[in-house]
Design a protein around this motif. Structure first.
Motif, PDB file in Angstrom:
ATOM      1  N   ALA A 101       0.836  -1.206   0.000  1.00 51.05           N
ATOM      2  CA  ALA A 101       0.000   0.000   0.000  1.00 51.05           C
ATOM      3  C   ALA A 101       0.866   1.250   0.000  1.00 51.05           C
ATOM      4  O   ALA A 101       1.990   1.253   0.516  1.00 51.05           O
ATOM      5  CB  ALA A 101      -0.926   0.014   1.218  1.00 51.05           C
ATOM      6  N   VAL A 102       0.332   2.296  -0.601  1.00 52.97           N
ATOM      7  CA  VAL A 102       0.958   3.611  -0.566  1.00 52.97           C
ATOM      8  C   VAL A 102      -0.119   4.639  -0.265  1.00 52.97           C
ATOM      9  O   VAL A 102      -1.182   4.639  -0.890  1.00 52.97           O
ATOM     10  CB  VAL A 102       1.660   3.958  -1.901  1.00 52.97           C
ATOM     11  CG1 VAL A 102       2.087   5.421  -1.911  1.00 52.97           C
ATOM     12  CG2 VAL A 102       2.875   3.072  -2.110  1.00 52.97           C
ATOM     13  N   LEU A 103       0.154   5.508   0.701  1.00 53.43           N
ATOM     14  CA  LEU A 103      -0.724   6.622   1.019  1.00 53.43           C
ATOM     15  C   LEU A 103       0.020   7.912   0.678  1.00 53.43           C
ATOM     16  O   LEU A 103       1.119   8.150   1.217  1.00 53.43           O
ATOM     17  CB  LEU A 103      -1.111   6.637   2.497  1.00 53.43           C
ATOM     18  CG  LEU A 103      -2.012   5.503   3.019  1.00 53.43           C
ATOM     19  CD1 LEU A 103      -1.221   4.208   3.213  1.00 53.43           C
ATOM     20  CD2 LEU A 103      -2.663   5.914   4.335  1.00 53.43           C
ATOM     21  N   ARG A 104      -0.557   8.700  -0.209  1.00 55.53           N
ATOM     22  CA  ARG A 104       0.102   9.937  -0.631  1.00 55.53           C
ATOM     23  C   ARG A 104      -0.766  11.139  -0.276  1.00 55.53           C
ATOM     24  O   ARG A 104      -1.937  11.193  -0.647  1.00 55.53           O
ATOM     25  CB  ARG A 104       0.390   9.935  -2.130  1.00 55.53           C
ATOM     26  CG  ARG A 104       1.178  11.169  -2.561  1.00 55.53           C
ATOM     27  CD  ARG A 104       1.688  11.068  -3.966  1.00 55.53           C
ATOM     28  NE  ARG A 104       2.705  12.067  -4.219  1.00 55.53           N
ATOM     29  CZ  ARG A 104       3.292  12.272  -5.395  1.00 55.53           C
ATOM     30  NH1 ARG A 104       2.957  11.528  -6.432  1.00 55.53           N
ATOM     31  NH2 ARG A 104       4.208  13.193  -5.535  1.00 55.53           N
ATOM     32  N   LYS A 105      -0.176  12.079   0.431  1.00 54.27           N
ATOM     33  CA  LYS A 105      -0.905  13.275   0.855  1.00 54.27           C
ATOM     34  C   LYS A 105      -0.795  14.351  -0.222  1.00 54.27           C
ATOM     35  O   LYS A 105       0.295  14.609  -0.754  1.00 54.27           O
ATOM     36  CB  LYS A 105      -0.338  13.779   2.177  1.00 54.27           C
ATOM     37  CG  LYS A 105      -0.585  12.807   3.319  1.00 54.27           C
ATOM     38  CD  LYS A 105       0.440  12.923   4.427  1.00 54.27           C
ATOM     39  CE  LYS A 105       0.383  14.240   5.121  1.00 54.27           C
ATOM     40  NZ  LYS A 105       1.308  14.292   6.283  1.00 54.27           N
ATOM     41  N   THR A 106      -1.924  14.951  -0.532  1.00 57.17           N
ATOM     42  CA  THR A 106      -1.956  16.041  -1.523  1.00 57.17           C
ATOM     43  C   THR A 106      -2.666  17.240  -0.898  1.00 57.17           C
ATOM     44  O   THR A 106      -3.806  17.551  -1.242  1.00 57.17           O
ATOM     45  CB  THR A 106      -2.677  15.603  -2.808  1.00 57.17           C
ATOM     46  OG1 THR A 106      -4.008  15.176  -2.474  1.00 57.17           O
ATOM     47  CG2 THR A 106      -1.951  14.451  -3.480  1.00 57.17           C
ATOM     48  N   PRO A 107      -2.017  17.921   0.029  1.00 55.26           N
ATOM     49  CA  PRO A 107      -2.682  18.994   0.771  1.00 55.26           C
ATOM     50  C   PRO A 107      -2.992  20.209  -0.094  1.00 55.26           C
ATOM     51  O   PRO A 107      -2.267  20.515  -1.038  1.00 55.26           O
ATOM     52  CB  PRO A 107      -1.669  19.351   1.862  1.00 55.26           C
ATOM     53  CG  PRO A 107      -0.343  18.970   1.278  1.00 55.26           C
ATOM     54  CD  PRO A 107      -0.616  17.756   0.441  1.00 55.26           C
ATOM     55  N   ALA A 108      -4.073  20.880   0.262  1.00 55.02           N
ATOM     56  CA  ALA A 108      -4.480  22.088  -0.466  1.00 55.02           C
ATOM     57  C   ALA A 108      -3.736  23.286   0.114  1.00 55.02           C
ATOM     58  O   ALA A 108      -4.316  24.150   0.781  1.00 55.02           O
ATOM     59  CB  ALA A 108      -5.986  22.279  -0.370  1.00 55.02           C
ATOM     60  N   LYS A 109      -2.442  23.308  -0.132  1.00 57.44           N
ATOM     61  CA  LYS A 109      -1.611  24.419   0.336  1.00 57.44           C
ATOM     62  C   LYS A 109      -0.407  24.546  -0.583  1.00 57.44           C
ATOM     63  O   LYS A 109      -0.041  23.610  -1.302  1.00 57.44           O
ATOM     64  CB  LYS A 109      -1.147  24.188   1.769  1.00 57.44           C
ATOM     65  CG  LYS A 109      -0.239  22.982   1.942  1.00 57.44           C
ATOM     66  CD  LYS A 109       0.338  22.879   3.337  1.00 57.44           C
ATOM     67  CE  LYS A 109      -0.701  22.632   4.384  1.00 57.44           C
ATOM     68  NZ  LYS A 109      -0.129  22.416   5.729  1.00 57.44           N
ATOM     69  N   ILE A 110       0.201  25.717  -0.567  1.00 61.25           N
ATOM     70  CA  ILE A 110       1.430  25.944  -1.338  1.00 61.25           C
ATOM     71  C   ILE A 110       2.588  25.954  -0.341  1.00 61.25           C
ATOM     72  O   ILE A 110       2.703  26.852   0.500  1.00 61.25           O
ATOM     73  CB  ILE A 110       1.357  27.271  -2.118  1.00 61.25           C
ATOM     74  CG1 ILE A 110       0.234  27.179  -3.153  1.00 61.25           C
ATOM     75  CG2 ILE A 110       2.683  27.565  -2.807  1.00 61.25           C
ATOM     76  CD1 ILE A 110       0.008  28.452  -3.934  1.00 61.25           C
ATOM     77  N   ARG A 111       3.406  24.922  -0.426  1.00 59.66           N
ATOM     78  CA  ARG A 111       4.486  24.761   0.559  1.00 59.66           C
ATOM     79  C   ARG A 111       5.651  25.714   0.315  1.00 59.66           C
ATOM     80  O   ARG A 111       6.393  26.046   1.241  1.00 59.66           O
ATOM     81  CB  ARG A 111       5.010  23.318   0.516  1.00 59.66           C
ATOM     82  CG  ARG A 111       4.024  22.258   1.014  1.00 59.66           C
ATOM     83  CD  ARG A 111       4.739  20.931   1.157  1.00 59.66           C
ATOM     84  NE  ARG A 111       3.894  19.882   1.731  1.00 59.66           N
ATOM     85  CZ  ARG A 111       3.453  18.843   1.066  1.00 59.66           C
ATOM     86  NH1 ARG A 111       3.760  18.715  -0.225  1.00 59.66           N
ATOM     87  NH2 ARG A 111       2.712  17.920   1.649  1.00 59.66           N
TER      88      ARG A 111
END
Length: 423
Positions: A101-111
């Motif tokens: 399994a792979v969990l990838r975070k795609t946050p709604a922010k500009i890092r």
């Protein structure tokens, strides 16, 4: 981190990693191995005994129920996606050493922030300001790099500098940009392809929405390549990403993705004519600080000369030991920006700060080579990229052979071209 779609799912021991903004990916495999990908330390393994096959199988079944899908031997692959999290599971009937399994975070922010990326030497000030001018001047830009190098993050940063009164449409197969959520007050439409609406279908609808900018997700298929080409040739401005090992190879990489025998010279010149800039983002583990470091390693300009020669000009290049070489942008790019109402002077790029002697920056594409006869159905040949010996001579006047012997360029004659077979 959890949105409404996954609010009923019990992530248990994974929760601390999901709420940690430094962690971007969580990977599980091999009967209990947990690997984290972080912004600061790169990729490393942790020991977490409670995260095991039984827990991951339970999590997969929860996700399949939420998504209305099936996960078993008959349906061994599962993708689950929410607004800020993507999950992929492979059943143990396929992954023979246990569920993966792979969990990838795609946050709604500009890092990325200007002060931070300058302090961390992610980019130099002159190149940063130059790229901001290019966004203001509506340059088509494709960002390349390896997986995990930060291509999408940099595209989000560039997109954040687009004027507020310019309509933006994003087209993605998996939602990562989230510009509509980051800038809810702006005229931004987020479109997602699926089994019913392909890239081509969504692109047609997109153009009827009259956008100024089209932001395409990663170019990784023939359909995506044609979407990019159709977008820019119809007068829209684009930002996109692609896998390539250097900025100068972006057009050839796009050609290699095509699933047709389209004439190579014609295709490449269309990309050189309409894509103004390629940017290469590099990510690596710093040997001194032991931290994972990302940086802009190349900025390359593409254009077609008055003699119909496709040429690239490497404006900025930083090698792996930190030496930087700069070159002034060409008159073609300066004229293009001026036509968009943006004034850029050649001395904006601080060539005097070069840390080594500049190399020849302009490259001519050799004459197209016919595909290999044994593989007529697949584009298998890339053009030879060759450099003039003397950079101040006209670019179209001569082509340099691999033996460094100068011969006169002839549009009808190919002088022993090199052929690179793409496996």
């Amino acid at each position: 981190m959890h949105d409404n779609m996954f609010s009923q799912i019990d992530f248990g021991p994974l929760n601390p990693f999901l709420v940690d903004d430094d962690i971007t990916d969580i990977s599980y495999s091999n009967g209990g191995q947990v690997w984290l990908k972080t912004l600061s330390k790169g990729i490393y393994r942790i020991e977490q005994p409670e995260i095991n096959n039984a827990f991951m199988e339970k999590l997969a079944f929860q996700c399949s129920n939420v998504m209305g899908k099936t996960f078993n031997m008959a349906h061994p692959l599962l993708d689950a996606e929410s607004a800020e999290l993507r999950l992929n599971f492979v059943h143990d009937s396929v992954a023979k050493n246990g569920i993966a399994a792979v969990l990838r975070k795609t946050p709604a922010k500009i890092r990325l922030e200007k002060e931070k990326i300058l302090a961390e030497k992610y980019i130099t000030l002159d190149i940063h300001d130059f790229l901001m001018k290019c966004i203001e001047g509506h340059c088509n830009i494709i960002v390349c790099g390896e997986t995990g190098s930060g291509k999408t993050e940099f595209v989000k940063y560039l997109a954040s500098k687009i004027k507020e009164n310019e309509k933006v449409i994003t087209i993605e197969d998996t939602l990562e940009l989230h510009l509509d959520r980051i800038f809810p007050h702006r005229d931004i439409v987020a479109m997602k392809t699926n089994n019913i609406a392909s890239y081509s279908d969504v692109l047609v609808a997109c153009m009827r929405q009259n956008p100024k900018w089209i932001l395409l997700s990663e170019v990784r298929s023939a359909e995506a390549v044609m979407a990019v080409r159709n977008s820019i040739s119809s007068g829209h401005y684009i930002l996109s990403t692609i896998h390539a090992d250097k900025a100068a190879s972006i057009p050839n990489r796009m050609y290699s993705l095509l699933e047709s025998n389209q004439e190579i010279d014609q295709f490449l010149k269309s990309i050189y004519r309409y894509v103004q800039l390629g940017v290469f983002v590099r990510g690596y583990q710093d040997k001194v600080t032991k931290r994972f470091h990302r940086e802009i390693a190349e900025v390359t300009e593409f254009y077609v000369t008055k003699d119909n020669e496709a040429v690239y000009n490497t404006i900025y290049k930083k090698n792996t030991i930190g030496n930087i070489v700069r070159s002034a942008p060409s008159d073609n790019l300066i004229d293009y920006l001026e036509g968009q109402g943006v004034v850029v002077f050649k001395d904006m790029i601080k060539v005097e700060k070069n840390e080594e002697e500049p190399v020849t920056e302009e490259t001519v594409i050799a004459q197209p080579v016919q595909p290999v006869a044994s593989q007529p159905s697949t584009p298998s040949v890339t053009p030879v990229m060759q450099q003039p010996v003397v950079p101040d001579k006209p670019i179209s006047a001569e082509v340099i052979t691999p033996t460094n012997q100068t011969v006169m360029a002839n549009p009808n004659v190919v002088k022993q071209p090199e052929i690179e077979i793409i496996s």
